[in-house]
Scaffold this motif. Structure first.
Motif, PDB file in Angstrom:
ATOM      1  N   ARG A  89       3.130 -43.175  18.325  1.00  0.00           N
ATOM      2  CA  ARG A  89       3.010 -41.877  18.988  1.00  0.00           C
ATOM      3  C   ARG A  89       4.012 -40.873  18.442  1.00  0.00           C
ATOM      4  O   ARG A  89       3.794 -39.678  18.518  1.00  0.00           O
ATOM      5  CB  ARG A  89       3.180 -42.021  20.493  1.00  0.00           C
ATOM      6  CG  ARG A  89       2.038 -42.809  21.137  1.00  0.00           C
ATOM      7  CD  ARG A  89       2.338 -43.107  22.558  1.00  0.00           C
ATOM      8  NE  ARG A  89       3.492 -44.014  22.562  1.00  0.00           N
ATOM      9  CZ  ARG A  89       4.225 -44.299  23.620  1.00  0.00           C
ATOM     10  NH1 ARG A  89       3.952 -43.767  24.766  1.00  0.00           N
ATOM     11  NH2 ARG A  89       5.239 -45.126  23.539  1.00  0.00           N
ATOM     12  N   LYS A 124     -16.515 -37.864  23.745  1.00  0.00           N
ATOM     13  CA  LYS A 124     -17.869 -38.414  23.621  1.00  0.00           C
ATOM     14  C   LYS A 124     -18.507 -38.602  25.001  1.00  0.00           C
ATOM     15  O   LYS A 124     -19.647 -38.176  25.229  1.00  0.00           O
ATOM     16  CB  LYS A 124     -17.784 -39.748  22.874  1.00  0.00           C
ATOM     17  CG  LYS A 124     -19.089 -40.408  22.591  1.00  0.00           C
ATOM     18  CD  LYS A 124     -18.832 -41.603  21.683  1.00  0.00           C
ATOM     19  CE  LYS A 124     -19.804 -42.698  21.883  1.00  0.00           C
ATOM     20  NZ  LYS A 124     -19.582 -43.830  20.982  1.00  0.00           N
ATOM     21  N   GLN A 125     -17.771 -39.201  25.933  1.00  0.00           N
ATOM     22  CA  GLN A 125     -18.314 -39.425  27.275  1.00  0.00           C
ATOM     23  C   GLN A 125     -18.595 -38.116  27.996  1.00  0.00           C
ATOM     24  O   GLN A 125     -19.609 -37.988  28.694  1.00  0.00           O
ATOM     25  CB  GLN A 125     -17.354 -40.303  28.084  1.00  0.00           C
ATOM     26  CG  GLN A 125     -17.217 -41.713  27.548  1.00  0.00           C
ATOM     27  CD  GLN A 125     -18.554 -42.402  27.354  1.00  0.00           C
ATOM     28  OE1 GLN A 125     -19.438 -42.346  28.212  1.00  0.00           O
ATOM     29  NE2 GLN A 125     -18.725 -43.033  26.202  1.00  0.00           N
ATOM     30  N   ARG A 163      -7.038 -43.700  13.091  1.00  0.00           N
ATOM     31  CA  ARG A 163      -8.232 -43.947  13.899  1.00  0.00           C
ATOM     32  C   ARG A 163      -7.849 -44.439  15.288  1.00  0.00           C
ATOM     33  O   ARG A 163      -8.407 -44.009  16.289  1.00  0.00           O
ATOM     34  CB  ARG A 163      -9.132 -44.982  13.221  1.00  0.00           C
ATOM     35  CG  ARG A 163     -10.325 -44.395  12.531  1.00  0.00           C
ATOM     36  CD  ARG A 163     -11.317 -45.480  12.204  1.00  0.00           C
ATOM     37  NE  ARG A 163     -11.600 -45.737  10.832  1.00  0.00           N
ATOM     38  CZ  ARG A 163     -10.835 -46.210   9.850  1.00  0.00           C
ATOM     39  NH1 ARG A 163      -9.681 -46.546  10.029  1.00  0.00           N
ATOM     40  NH2 ARG A 163     -11.218 -46.380   8.641  1.00  0.00           N
ATOM     41  N   GLU A 164      -6.905 -45.379  15.347  1.00  0.00           N
ATOM     42  CA  GLU A 164      -6.480 -45.932  16.634  1.00  0.00           C
ATOM     43  C   GLU A 164      -5.784 -44.879  17.495  1.00  0.00           C
ATOM     44  O   GLU A 164      -5.962 -44.859  18.702  1.00  0.00           O
ATOM     45  CB  GLU A 164      -5.561 -47.136  16.423  1.00  0.00           C
ATOM     46  CG  GLU A 164      -6.303 -48.364  15.961  1.00  0.00           C
ATOM     47  CD  GLU A 164      -7.458 -48.750  16.872  1.00  0.00           C
ATOM     48  OE1 GLU A 164      -7.261 -48.811  18.108  1.00  0.00           O
ATOM     49  OE2 GLU A 164      -8.568 -48.964  16.363  1.00  0.00           O
ATOM     50  N   ARG A 165      -5.016 -44.017  16.882  1.00  0.00           N
ATOM     51  CA  ARG A 165      -4.336 -42.963  17.644  1.00  0.00           C
ATOM     52  C   ARG A 165      -5.353 -41.993  18.230  1.00  0.00           C
ATOM     53  O   ARG A 165      -5.204 -41.518  19.344  1.00  0.00           O
ATOM     54  CB  ARG A 165      -3.354 -42.194  16.771  1.00  0.00           C
ATOM     55  CG  ARG A 165      -2.631 -41.105  17.568  1.00  0.00           C
ATOM     56  CD  ARG A 165      -1.798 -40.221  16.736  1.00  0.00           C
ATOM     57  NE  ARG A 165      -0.458 -40.737  16.584  1.00  0.00           N
ATOM     58  CZ  ARG A 165       0.510 -40.071  15.962  1.00  0.00           C
ATOM     59  NH1 ARG A 165       0.274 -38.892  15.430  1.00  0.00           N
ATOM     60  NH2 ARG A 165       1.700 -40.589  15.857  1.00  0.00           N
ATOM     61  N   ARG A 223      -8.638 -42.610  18.833  1.00  0.00           N
ATOM     62  CA  ARG A 223      -9.736 -43.253  19.562  1.00  0.00           C
ATOM     63  C   ARG A 223      -9.815 -42.839  21.038  1.00  0.00           C
ATOM     64  O   ARG A 223     -10.906 -42.496  21.515  1.00  0.00           O
ATOM     65  CB  ARG A 223      -9.659 -44.770  19.446  1.00  0.00           C
ATOM     66  CG  ARG A 223     -10.857 -45.478  20.075  1.00  0.00           C
ATOM     67  CD  ARG A 223     -10.791 -46.985  19.942  1.00  0.00           C
ATOM     68  NE  ARG A 223     -10.492 -47.447  18.607  1.00  0.00           N
ATOM     69  CZ  ARG A 223     -11.365 -47.549  17.602  1.00  0.00           C
ATOM     70  NH1 ARG A 223     -12.619 -47.204  17.796  1.00  0.00           N
ATOM     71  NH2 ARG A 223     -11.001 -47.992  16.423  1.00  0.00           N
ATOM     72  N   PRO A 224      -8.733 -42.832  21.814  1.00  0.00           N
ATOM     73  CA  PRO A 224      -8.863 -42.448  23.234  1.00  0.00           C
ATOM     74  C   PRO A 224      -9.386 -41.018  23.414  1.00  0.00           C
ATOM     75  O   PRO A 224     -10.233 -40.770  24.273  1.00  0.00           O
ATOM     76  CB  PRO A 224      -7.440 -42.588  23.781  1.00  0.00           C
ATOM     77  CG  PRO A 224      -6.756 -43.531  22.849  1.00  0.00           C
ATOM     78  CD  PRO A 224      -7.378 -43.290  21.503  1.00  0.00           C
ATOM     79  N   ALA A 225      -8.911 -40.091  22.604  1.00  0.00           N
ATOM     80  CA  ALA A 225      -9.382 -38.705  22.710  1.00  0.00           C
ATOM     81  C   ALA A 225     -10.850 -38.617  22.324  1.00  0.00           C
ATOM     82  O   ALA A 225     -11.641 -37.933  22.980  1.00  0.00           O
ATOM     83  CB  ALA A 225      -8.541 -37.792  21.828  1.00  0.00           C
ATOM     84  N   TYR A 226     -11.240 -39.320  21.267  1.00  0.00           N
ATOM     85  CA  TYR A 226     -12.633 -39.314  20.823  1.00  0.00           C
ATOM     86  C   TYR A 226     -13.552 -39.883  21.912  1.00  0.00           C
ATOM     87  O   TYR A 226     -14.602 -39.309  22.216  1.00  0.00           O
ATOM     88  CB  TYR A 226     -12.779 -40.123  19.530  1.00  0.00           C
ATOM     89  CG  TYR A 226     -14.204 -40.441  19.191  1.00  0.00           C
ATOM     90  CD1 TYR A 226     -15.049 -39.464  18.681  1.00  0.00           C
ATOM     91  CD2 TYR A 226     -14.734 -41.709  19.401  1.00  0.00           C
ATOM     92  CE1 TYR A 226     -16.372 -39.740  18.383  1.00  0.00           C
ATOM     93  CE2 TYR A 226     -16.050 -41.999  19.102  1.00  0.00           C
ATOM     94  CZ  TYR A 226     -16.862 -41.012  18.597  1.00  0.00           C
ATOM     95  OH  TYR A 226     -18.169 -41.287  18.319  1.00  0.00           O
ATOM     96  N   GLU A 227     -13.159 -41.000  22.509  1.00  0.00           N
ATOM     97  CA  GLU A 227     -13.989 -41.620  23.539  1.00  0.00           C
ATOM     98  C   GLU A 227     -14.143 -40.695  24.743  1.00  0.00           C
ATOM     99  O   GLU A 227     -15.230 -40.603  25.312  1.00  0.00           O
ATOM    100  CB  GLU A 227     -13.404 -42.967  23.970  1.00  0.00           C
ATOM    101  CG  GLU A 227     -13.530 -44.049  22.914  1.00  0.00           C
ATOM    102  CD  GLU A 227     -14.968 -44.381  22.559  1.00  0.00           C
ATOM    103  OE1 GLU A 227     -15.864 -44.293  23.432  1.00  0.00           O
ATOM    104  OE2 GLU A 227     -15.212 -44.736  21.386  1.00  0.00           O
ATOM    105  N   LYS A 228     -13.083 -40.003  25.121  1.00  0.00           N
ATOM    106  CA  LYS A 228     -13.157 -39.074  26.247  1.00  0.00           C
ATOM    107  C   LYS A 228     -14.107 -37.920  25.929  1.00  0.00           C
ATOM    108  O   LYS A 228     -14.958 -37.557  26.746  1.00  0.00           O
ATOM    109  CB  LYS A 228     -11.764 -38.541  26.576  1.00  0.00           C
ATOM    110  CG  LYS A 228     -11.757 -37.598  27.748  1.00  0.00           C
ATOM    111  CD  LYS A 228     -10.376 -37.077  28.046  1.00  0.00           C
ATOM    112  CE  LYS A 228     -10.461 -36.118  29.225  1.00  0.00           C
ATOM    113  NZ  LYS A 228      -9.290 -35.305  29.378  1.00  0.00           N
TER     114      LYS A 228
END
Length: 90
Positions: free
Chosen positions: A17, A41-42, A30-32, A34-39
């Motif tokens: 971080r 996307k949903q 990508r791992e950093r 991923r949470p923003a991308y998933e949010k």
């Protein structure tokens, strides 16, 4: 009482971080993200919307993009006037 500056300066250099994105490997980046991308996307799918992105694995040129919907992905092409043209379902 510690300040925000003191807390930030106490993080370790191994903490992803606190590392600059320019110092991360592709996988770490990508791992950093991923949470923003998933949010995002949903939220888009909940609104019956879609995401648009360039994927070099399926886009033959930079004039192509992927529209990702909840239930499908479509390959799109943008013509010279800026209008999107459907190419195929992926």
């Amino acid at each position: 009482m510690s300040t925000t500056h003191q807390m930030m300066s106490s993080t370790t250099t191994n903490d992803l971080r606190s590392a600059s994105i320019f110092e991360l490997s592709n996988e770490e980046l990508r791992e950093r993200l991923r949470p923003a991308y998933e949010k995002i996307k949903q939220e888009a799918f909940a609104k019956h919307s879609y995401l648009t992105y360039y994927d070099p694995l399926v886009c033959p040129t930079v004039a192509h993009a992927v529209h990702e919907y909840r239930d499908r992905k479509e390959l799109m092409w943008m013509d010279q006037t800026g209008k999107e043209q459907f190419v195929k379902i992926l």
